[in-house]
Each structure stands twice: as structure tokens, then as C-alpha cells.
Motif scaffolding. Structure first.
Motif, PDB file in Angstrom:
ATOM      1  N   ASP A 173       0.857  -1.181   0.000  1.00  0.00           N
ATOM      2  CA  ASP A 173       0.000   0.000   0.000  1.00  0.00           C
ATOM      3  C   ASP A 173       0.894   1.231   0.000  1.00  0.00           C
ATOM      4  OD1 ASP A 173      -1.874   1.964   0.397  1.00  0.00           O
ATOM      5  OD2 ASP A 173      -2.501   1.289   2.373  1.00  0.00           O
ATOM      6  N   GLN A 178     -15.895   0.015   6.727  1.00  0.00           N
ATOM      7  CA  GLN A 178     -16.135  -1.093   5.806  1.00  0.00           C
ATOM      8  C   GLN A 178     -14.934  -2.018   5.803  1.00  0.00           C
ATOM      9  OE1 GLN A 178     -17.068   0.619   2.017  1.00  0.00           O
ATOM     10  NE2 GLN A 178     -19.179   0.992   2.588  1.00  0.00           N
ATOM     11  N   ASP A 227      -9.321  -3.087   4.688  1.00  0.00           N
ATOM     12  CA  ASP A 227     -10.131  -1.952   4.284  1.00  0.00           C
ATOM     13  C   ASP A 227     -10.168  -1.943   2.756  1.00  0.00           C
ATOM     14  OD1 ASP A 227     -11.284   0.489   3.778  1.00  0.00           O
ATOM     15  OD2 ASP A 227      -9.908   1.642   5.028  1.00  0.00           O
ATOM     16  N   THR A 257     -10.696   0.331   0.692  1.00  0.00           N
ATOM     17  CA  THR A 257     -10.089   1.512   0.067  1.00  0.00           C
ATOM     18  C   THR A 257      -8.610   1.304  -0.230  1.00  0.00           C
ATOM     19  OG1 THR A 257      -9.699   2.549   2.212  1.00  0.00           O
ATOM     20  CG2 THR A 257     -11.718   3.166   1.061  1.00  0.00           C
ATOM     21  N   THR A 273      -8.727   0.124  -3.632  1.00  0.00           N
ATOM     22  CA  THR A 273      -9.184   1.199  -4.512  1.00  0.00           C
ATOM     23  C   THR A 273      -8.040   2.158  -4.823  1.00  0.00           C
ATOM     24  OG1 THR A 273     -11.375   1.063  -3.501  1.00  0.00           O
ATOM     25  CG2 THR A 273     -10.892   3.032  -4.754  1.00  0.00           C
ATOM     26  N   ARG A 274      -7.215   2.455  -3.826  1.00  0.00           N
ATOM     27  CA  ARG A 274      -6.116   3.409  -4.000  1.00  0.00           C
ATOM     28  C   ARG A 274      -4.870   2.798  -4.617  1.00  0.00           C
ATOM     29  NH1 ARG A 274      -5.766   5.572   1.996  1.00  0.00           N
ATOM     30  NH2 ARG A 274      -4.876   3.501   2.038  1.00  0.00           N
ATOM     31  N   ARG A 279     -16.708  -0.452  -7.740  1.00  0.00           N
ATOM     32  CA  ARG A 279     -16.248   0.703  -6.957  1.00  0.00           C
ATOM     33  C   ARG A 279     -14.904   1.202  -7.484  1.00  0.00           C
ATOM     34  NH1 ARG A 279     -15.338   0.653  -0.412  1.00  0.00           N
ATOM     35  NH2 ARG A 279     -14.293   2.652  -0.269  1.00  0.00           N
ATOM     36  N   ILE A 280     -13.992   0.283  -7.775  1.00  0.00           N
ATOM     37  CA  ILE A 280     -12.677   0.656  -8.288  1.00  0.00           C
ATOM     38  C   ILE A 280     -12.808   1.288  -9.671  1.00  0.00           C
ATOM     39  CG2 ILE A 280     -10.466  -0.279  -9.110  1.00  0.00           C
ATOM     40  CD1 ILE A 280     -10.664  -2.245  -6.693  1.00  0.00           C
ATOM     41  N   GLU A 337     -14.132   4.824  -9.175  1.00  0.00           N
ATOM     42  CA  GLU A 337     -13.082   5.709  -8.657  1.00  0.00           C
ATOM     43  C   GLU A 337     -12.057   6.043  -9.743  1.00  0.00           C
ATOM     44  OE1 GLU A 337     -12.629   7.080  -5.534  1.00  0.00           O
ATOM     45  OE2 GLU A 337     -14.593   6.310  -4.943  1.00  0.00           O
TER      46      GLU A 337
END
Length: 186
Positions: A26, A115, A130, A132, A135-136, A170-171, A174
């Protein structure tokens, strides 16, 4: 882009082929760690200043405020999520969880205040992350997506395709939002 596996040493019993490949981490974890340290430090400083100004700061209260600041840090500290072909690892302050992403059994989406995506493999290992983080970090999502497709092909992933589809949507949303933002569209 093929997947490489290292094989167990000849004569080794009870070992299976381990996936090989570089770990993808990450990229935002270090910034979140600095934020957690900063907030905890600010809280501790503010509590010490207020208590010292009122003349009530002593060893007991200092230890109490230090404990409170550490608790805030522990709550804010994000798990360090790393992915490589066949593996996902999430390391917290005291625990580390690892799942085989190429042999997933279930993927659940837990809604709530925070979430969570809960992954479980055929060995019974379970990891909560998580969403996100994925997603990031598109590189992490790419590896997890490829491995979850392997789990579906093998027939091990029986519960969770809806959660993965929801995460993929979702990804995609985004990513599209980011492209529009960069290109000047609102």
C-alpha cells in the motif's frame, strides 16, 4: 505474464508449492502512519500543556494521558497490506494475517462504520482489510482480481463473487472519476 512457482525441496514432506513474485505494498500506508503519530502526539502535547497550565500535571496524570495518546495511535494505525501472486498479507500492531488468494473460499463485504473486506482461504486463514486500500492501489487490486479468478476457475470460491463484483465496480467508478478529474471534466 506468467506466474512462477517455486517447488518444495526434494524429499520435503508436507510442503506445497509457494507462489513467487514481488510484493506490492500500500503506497499510502506511510502517510497514514505519520498521520496517526501526528494526531497522537498533538493530543498528548495538548493534554500535557492544559494540565501543566492548570497546575494539576503529575506522574499519574502524565501516565494516563500517555496511555490515552497511545490508544488513539493504536486505533488510527492502519494495517499494512501487501499482495503478491497467490498471497495477501495484512499486518497490524500485534498480529499478521495471510491468505492464499489463489484458493479463496469466501469473500465478504462487511458494511458499517468501517467497511471491511473479509477474505478466507481453503486452509481456514482469514484476513480483514479496508477495501479503500485496493481502490487506492490498482496494482494490488490487479493481483487480487487475477487470483480470485483463479479461485473461481478452480471451484474453491463459492461465496463472494458478488462482493468482488461490487469492489470491481467501486474501483472502476473511482478510476473513471480520477480520469475525469485529471482531464478537466467534472
Amino acid at each position: 505474464m506468467g506466474r512462477r512457482f517455486t517447488s518444495a525441496a526434494p524429499g520435503a514432506q508436507g510442503t506445497s508449492a509457494e507462489p513467487a513474485g514481488p510484493w506490492t505494498h500500500d503506497v499510502h500506508w506511510a502517510a497514514e502512519l505519520r498521520s496517526a503519530i501526528g494526531v497522537a502526539s498533538l493530543l498528548l502535547t495538548a493534554l500535557f500543556v492544559v494540565d501543566a497550565a492548570s497546575g494539576r500535571l503529575d506522574v499519574t496524570r502524565g501516565l494516563l494521558w500517555s496511555g490515552l495518546a497511545f490508544l488513539v495511535f493504536a486505533i488510527m494505525l492502519p494495517r499494512r497490506v501487501s499482495v503478491r501472486p497467490g498471497r495477501l498479507s495484512a499486518r497490524g500492531m500485534l498480529t499478521t494475517g495471510t491468505v492464499r488468494t489463489d484458493s479463496l473460499v469466501s469473500v465478504r463485504w462487511c458494511d458499517g462504520v468501517a467497511q471491511r473486506l473479509v477474505l478466507q482461504d481453503t486452509r481456514g486463514s482469514r484476513v480483514e482489510i479496508d477495501p479503500t486500500v485496493l481502490t487506492r492501489n490498482p496494482a494490488m487490486w490487479h493481483v487480487l482480481d487475477a487470483d480470485s479468478r483463479t479461485s473461481i476457475r478452480r471451484g474453491t470460491l463459492r461465496r463472494g463473487t458478488t462482493a468482488l463484483r461490487r469492489l470491481a465496480q467501486r474501483i472502476d467508478r473511482e478510476t473513471a472519476h480520477g480520469v475525469f478529474k485529471v482531464s478537466g471534466w467534472r
